[in-house]
Write an enzyme that holds these catalytic residues in place. Structure first.
Site, PDB file in Angstrom:
ATOM      1  N   GLY A  40       0.845  -1.197   0.000  1.00 50.26           N
ATOM      2  CA  GLY A  40       0.000   0.000   0.000  1.00 50.26           C
ATOM      3  C   GLY A  40       0.873   1.236   0.000  1.00 50.26           C
ATOM      4  O   GLY A  40       1.914   1.284   0.658  1.00 50.26           O
ATOM      5  N   GLY A  42      -0.551   4.564   0.212  1.00 52.92           N
ATOM      6  CA  GLY A  42      -1.315   5.744   0.612  1.00 52.92           C
ATOM      7  C   GLY A  42      -0.567   6.500   1.701  1.00 52.92           C
ATOM      8  O   GLY A  42       0.647   6.333   1.863  1.00 52.92           O
ATOM      9  N   ALA A  44      -0.413   6.193   4.912  1.00 56.72           N
ATOM     10  CA  ALA A  44       0.273   5.362   5.900  1.00 56.72           C
ATOM     11  C   ALA A  44       1.403   4.563   5.247  1.00 56.72           C
ATOM     12  O   ALA A  44       2.537   4.561   5.748  1.00 56.72           O
ATOM     13  CB  ALA A  44      -0.722   4.434   6.590  1.00 56.72           C
ATOM     14  N   GLY A  45       1.120   3.899   4.146  1.00 57.01           N
ATOM     15  CA  GLY A  45       2.120   3.044   3.509  1.00 57.01           C
ATOM     16  C   GLY A  45       3.294   3.836   2.959  1.00 57.01           C
ATOM     17  O   GLY A  45       4.460   3.497   3.207  1.00 57.01           O
ATOM     18  N   SER A 284     -19.083  18.233   0.667  1.00 53.39           N
ATOM     19  CA  SER A 284     -18.606  18.619   1.996  1.00 53.39           C
ATOM     20  C   SER A 284     -19.767  18.825   2.958  1.00 53.39           C
ATOM     21  O   SER A 284     -20.813  19.380   2.626  1.00 53.39           O
ATOM     22  CB  SER A 284     -17.790  19.891   1.918  1.00 53.39           C
ATOM     23  OG  SER A 284     -17.567  20.364   3.226  1.00 53.39           O
ATOM     24  N   ARG A 330     -23.064  13.176  12.016  1.00 55.00           N
ATOM     25  CA  ARG A 330     -23.191  12.409  10.775  1.00 55.00           C
ATOM     26  C   ARG A 330     -24.143  11.223  10.889  1.00 55.00           C
ATOM     27  O   ARG A 330     -24.992  11.004  10.020  1.00 55.00           O
ATOM     28  CB  ARG A 330     -21.821  11.846  10.365  1.00 55.00           C
ATOM     29  CG  ARG A 330     -20.895  12.900   9.822  1.00 55.00           C
ATOM     30  CD  ARG A 330     -19.540  12.313   9.491  1.00 55.00           C
ATOM     31  NE  ARG A 330     -18.675  13.364   8.945  1.00 55.00           N
ATOM     32  CZ  ARG A 330     -17.429  13.187   8.560  1.00 55.00           C
ATOM     33  NH1 ARG A 330     -16.861  12.000   8.679  1.00 55.00           N
ATOM     34  NH2 ARG A 330     -16.715  14.176   8.080  1.00 55.00           N
ATOM     35  N   HIS A 401     -18.304   5.890   3.671  1.00 54.33           N
ATOM     36  CA  HIS A 401     -17.037   6.461   3.207  1.00 54.33           C
ATOM     37  C   HIS A 401     -15.827   6.162   4.079  1.00 54.33           C
ATOM     38  O   HIS A 401     -14.716   6.520   3.714  1.00 54.33           O
ATOM     39  CB  HIS A 401     -17.186   7.948   2.933  1.00 54.33           C
ATOM     40  CG  HIS A 401     -16.856   8.809   4.083  1.00 54.33           C
ATOM     41  ND1 HIS A 401     -15.973   9.840   3.987  1.00 54.33           N
ATOM     42  CD2 HIS A 401     -17.254   8.768   5.346  1.00 54.33           C
ATOM     43  CE1 HIS A 401     -15.858  10.416   5.161  1.00 54.33           C
ATOM     44  NE2 HIS A 401     -16.617   9.786   5.992  1.00 54.33           N
ATOM     45  N   ARG A 435     -15.478   7.908  13.489  1.00 56.54           N
ATOM     46  CA  ARG A 435     -14.307   8.753  13.283  1.00 56.54           C
ATOM     47  C   ARG A 435     -14.723  10.208  13.129  1.00 56.54           C
ATOM     48  O   ARG A 435     -15.709  10.509  12.457  1.00 56.54           O
ATOM     49  CB  ARG A 435     -13.539   8.309  12.038  1.00 56.54           C
ATOM     50  CG  ARG A 435     -12.293   9.135  11.781  1.00 56.54           C
ATOM     51  CD  ARG A 435     -11.546   8.683  10.555  1.00 56.54           C
ATOM     52  NE  ARG A 435     -12.312   8.848   9.332  1.00 56.54           N
ATOM     53  CZ  ARG A 435     -12.523  10.006   8.714  1.00 56.54           C
ATOM     54  NH1 ARG A 435     -12.033  11.127   9.218  1.00 56.54           N
ATOM     55  NH2 ARG A 435     -13.227  10.056   7.599  1.00 56.54           N
TER      56      ARG A 435
END
Lengths: 637, 275
Positions: A40, A42, A44-45, A284, A330, A401, A435
């Protein structure tokens, strides 16, 4: 099996310092003798691979895209949180920690979250030094905004493309190491299995997506930064290629999968327009600051919105939540949209949508003010729907998402397989059951730049690993397994396409394990998923061969894993007899219809072990203790 | 609506390709161009044919994966739009669309509409970064950046690396892509220390990859989905010129760009060739 999260003892403020001091170091001259695999690329990777390369390890980094710069982190819009308190508005590490634990509805690990808040400040420094063009004040200092209902301005951003700019920063750092020779990049290469030898992660089996070659790559440690699994729902805001395969196959090799049912639904996406729809686009959340959400009062009212008089409209959020109105969190906004659509009051051709109306705001503030605030969003909406939101109310609907669940990791981000580390959205760690906005980018970079480079070093310094070569039977086994699966998928040659199965699976999971769940629905879903999976392995049609560029084959392998994951999500949701964060069980709600947690019985991480397909998975619980932030019920009335 | 799609089909890099014409009957005007190809591919698979290979991922215009020529225009007729965001309402019922891959020597074809753009990664690897290892950064506000500089840097940094600029250029030049990164980093104070060497390295790599030279035609900005301004090419030329003047003795003569990582072979080139 007993889970040990290895949380350092003592005060939470000193935990990370203490852990770092107690870690064994790898002698600088020995680092180049150690090889590390990162899957990966992204946030983090890429950040992990770049940093480990800078330290002198020999790193191999893999991604299925044509370039590491394409990873889905690139699509994040809003921003990244950091407890810098540059705005002097009372922010602190402790406050960011507190907000994140509370926002996660008390289902995350306090020590991890505290460390995340501490590291947040270093991330901003690092990214600024890399040349990330964050928004600035006229004096040249960094600017911030308040995001996702936070009461302090701690979000840093680069227009609406924060994820893109942070990812390009990490990608450039990665390419610098490629040039330096410390990192070898393998684009268009997909991990299809984990190699475990003597209970330690020692490598991966990959397929070259251009030539179809199946290869093995061996290393002293493996890091997975392969993102979330939102595409199990077929329609999501994730990129089309995002998948669960890497972590799922590691799960089947022994890594526990934690809280799979914790998924996040975003309330303001552009609704589905037809069966051909391939993905959903996020708008948004800031739109809810000025837009009013409504549906017709009567079922099946097909009049155009401007022909529906005020008395025939139901501003349902304002009605049910007078104090928060359209700004409820949300999960609450999403659930209520589902309810009114289930009642047959949804709008648009499909009936799966609600109005987000700016008419009042335009009248009150003038068109210019609305243009300044939301001009680019209105343009994006018009581009997709061909409707002018200055004149006709927007139509919105919730979509998946983000997934909070993922592979279980301890404080050192190591999974239950020694030597297998998991970073970013792929692990379950910091967000609990929900989150907060602008926290995903923070966690990905925290894991990759500042945590895993230390903890992998500690693992390498404290474990003496035998040399292995390609002839080891575990390796030959893993390769044979992968080849078998590929051949099996290609040989079925049934009558239905991979996408048609995926779409049907997505509908089941969305219906029964989406915004709101019931025991009966989940049991039903498990049956339906099993049936569909059986049909898949009898009737899927994967054209072409395994020896070349075959996008249908890539998808087929990923969808096969989504079937198994979908079942585990439902099992997890069924086991958790409470509502918390993104997990809403209709049986467990307060008199006002709000999520009702059960802290006495469910204050734990549910980590599942794989016991072969068809066998019920093992549940291992990691109890959660809240020493610093005391659990309380949310209320938005 | 109904469309005729004339699509370039080529099995592998070495095979010969040809246009194949397909008819898609059930096109909805709200579909994106890629969803239209999805529908076609479902049909092809059900009929036992090989689906059309095309690159895509985020489908919201930011990852840079997708892109092909539609009737000779990179990403199709709508300005500032990638093919994943191009809805079918911009076409007429019964229209014929000719779909071709990016054609450039530095983007070898993989299959159908998919090309290999690793040459872009190698241009970035040659110097498209600020050399700051993790942990060595000062406080974020220790480096003041005038708002105007931050905004201009962001304009250039918005590049998604899709390759439309190369495909549209009669010379197949990568000047807009390379210039965008040189401008983004060169404008910011953090990027100043490496400004000269960065331009030299990146331009040298760009030339080694086989991209053509820029002759200021400007086709690239006409198709760029992120509207990267032409000024970035001027910035690249200026930094390259400035750099080769100042760094001539130290670096320019020793540069040896890589061109094929996958095979491990290294091609030696004269850094002064081209440009």
């Amino acid at each position: 099996m007993q889970l040990d999260a290895r949380i350092p003892s003592g005060p939470i403020e000193a935990a990370w310092d203490k852990a770092r001091f107690n870690m064994k170091l790898v002698n600088p001259a020995n680092k180049r003798k150690h090889s590390i695999i990162v899957v990966g690329s992204g946030l983090a990777g890429a950040s992990a691979a770049a940093t480990l390369g800078e330290l002198g390890y020999r790193v191999s980094c893999f991604c299925f895209q044509d370039s590491p710069r394409r990873a889905h982190s690139i699509a994040a819009q809003g921003g990244i949180n950091a407890a810098k308190n540059y705005q002097n508005d009372g922010d602190s590490i402790y406050r960011l920690f507190y907000d994140t634990v509370k926002g996660g509805d008390f289902r995350s690990r306090e020590a991890n979250v505290y460390r995340l808040a501490q590291i947040s400040v270093n991330i901003i420094d690092q990214c600024v030094a890399q040349g990330v063009p964050f928004a600035r004040e006229y004096g040249g200092t960094l600017t911030n905004r308040s995001f996702g209902g936070a009461q302090v301005s701690r979000t840093f951003y680069a227009r609406g493309q924060t994820g893109q700019q942070l990812l390009l920063g990490a990608y450039q750092a990665l390419e610098r190491q490629v040039q330096a020779g410390t990192v070898t990049m393998y684009p268009r290469t997909e991990m299809l299995d984990l190699i475990v030898i003597d209970d330690h992660a020692r490598g991966i089996v990959t397929r070259n997506l251009v030539t179809g070659e199946i290869d093995t790559h061996l290393a002293d440690a493996v890091i997975l930064g392969t993102g979330g699994y939102g595409n199990v729902y077929y329609l999501s805001t994730n990129a089309k290629g995002s998948n669960v395969t890497a972590i799922w196959r590691a799960h089947k090799k022994g890594a526990l999968f934690a809280n799979p049912c914790f998924t996040q639904i975003h309330p303001t996406c552009i609704p589905v327009s037809g069966d051909y729809q391939s993905k959903l686009t996020l708008m948004s959340e800031s739109l809810r600051n000025d837009g009013r959400i409504w549906v017709p009062r009567k079922k099946g009212d097909k009049r155009a919105p401007d022909e529906i008089p005020e008395e025939d409209r139901d501003y349902y959020l304002e009605r049910r939540y007078p104090s928060f109105g359209n700004l409820v969190p949300r999960d609450v906004a999403s659930r209520n949209a589902k309810y009114v659509c289930d009642e047959g009051r949804g709008v648009g051709e499909t009936g799966l949508g609600v109005y987000l109306d700016f008419a009042d705001a335009i009248q009150r503030l003038g068109r210019k003010a609305i243009e300044d605030r939301y001009g680019n969003l209105f343009e994006m909406y018009q581009r997709i729907t061909d409707e002018d939101p200055y004149k006709v109310p927007m139509r919105i609907y919730p979509a998946i998402h983000y997934t909070m669940g993922g592979l279980w990791v301890d404080y050192y981000l190591m999974s239950t397989i020694p030597g297998l580390f998991v970073v970013g959205e792929a692990n379950f760690s910091d967000h609990g059951a929900n989150r907060l906005g602008a926290s995903a980018l923070m966690q990905g970079l925290s894991d990759g730049y500042f945590i895993v480079p230390y903890t992998v070093g500690d693992y390498l310094a404290t474990n003496k690993l035998e040399r292995v070569d390609e002839s080891h039977f575990e390796i030959r086994n893993a390769v044979a397994c992968v080849e078998q699966t590929v051949q099996k998928l290609l040989s079925i040659k049934g009558r239905r396409t991979v996408d048609s199965f995926h779409r049907e699976l997505g509908k089941i999971v969305w219906e029964y394990c989406g915004m709101s769940r019931t025991a009966q629905g989940l049991e039903n879903a498990i049956q339906q998923i099993r049936q569909l999976r059986d049909e898949y392995w009898q009737n899927v049609n994967v054209p072409g061969s395994g020896e070349d560029f075959n996008q249908s084959l890539e998808k087929a392998g990923r969808v096969a894993d989504f079937f198994e994951l979908a079942e585990l999500m439902c099992i997890d949701a069924l086991e958790r007899n409470e509502s918390c964060g993104g997990h809403f069980r209709e049986e467990y709600q307060t008199a006002e219809g709000e999520a009702q947690r059960d802290d006495d019985n469910y204050s734990y991480v549910a980590a599942w072990g794989y016991r072969g397909y068809g066998n019920p998975p093992d549940l291992v619980k990691e109890p959660l203790d809240f020493e610093y932030v005391h659990p309380a019920q949310r209320s938005y009335k | 609506m109904r469309l005729t799609l004339k699509i370039w089909r080529q099995q592998t890099r070495s095979a010969s390709g040809k246009f194949v014409t397909y008819s898609v009957d059930n096109v909805n005007s709200d579909m994106s161009m890629l969803e239209c190809l999805d529908v076609l591919n479902e049909q092809l698979i059900e009929n036992g044919d090989d689906p059309v290979a095309f690159e895509h991922d985020c489908r919201e215009g930011i990852c840079g994966s997708c892109g092909f020529m539609i009737n000779g225009i990179a990403h199709g007729p709508l300005p500032a739009t990638t093919v994943c965001q191009l809805t079918m309402r911009h076409f007429r019922d019964g229209q014929e669309l000719v779909l071709e891959p990016w054609r450039a020597k530095a983007f070898p074809l993989i299959k159908d509409l998919v090309v290999d753009r690793r040459s872009f990664d190698r241009i970035i690897a040659a110097g498209g970064y600020i050399s700051v290892s993790t942990g060595s950064a000062p406080d974020g506000n220790a480096i003041l950046v005038p708002k105007e500089s931050a905004d201009r840097a962001m304009d250039a940094a918005a590049c998604i690396g899709c390759g439309a600029c190369v495909a549209a250029c009669p010379n197949a030049s990568a000047a807009l892509f390379t210039g965008a990164k040189i401008a983004h980093l060169g404008i910011l104070p953090q990027g100043k220390p490496e400004r000269d060497i960065r331009a030299i390295r990146m331009v040298t790599q760009m030339n080694a990859e086989g991209f053509g030279g820029c002759t200021n035609i400007g086709e690239c900005i006409g198709v760029c989905p992120k509207e990267i301004p032409l000024e970035v090419i001027a910035a690249m030329n200026r930094d390259y010129f400035r750099g080769s003047w100042r760094e001539r003795d130290n670096v320019v003569t020793t540069l040896r760009p890589f061109t094929e990582w996958s095979t491990g072979s290294k091609l030696k080139v004269d850094p002064h060739s081209g440009n």
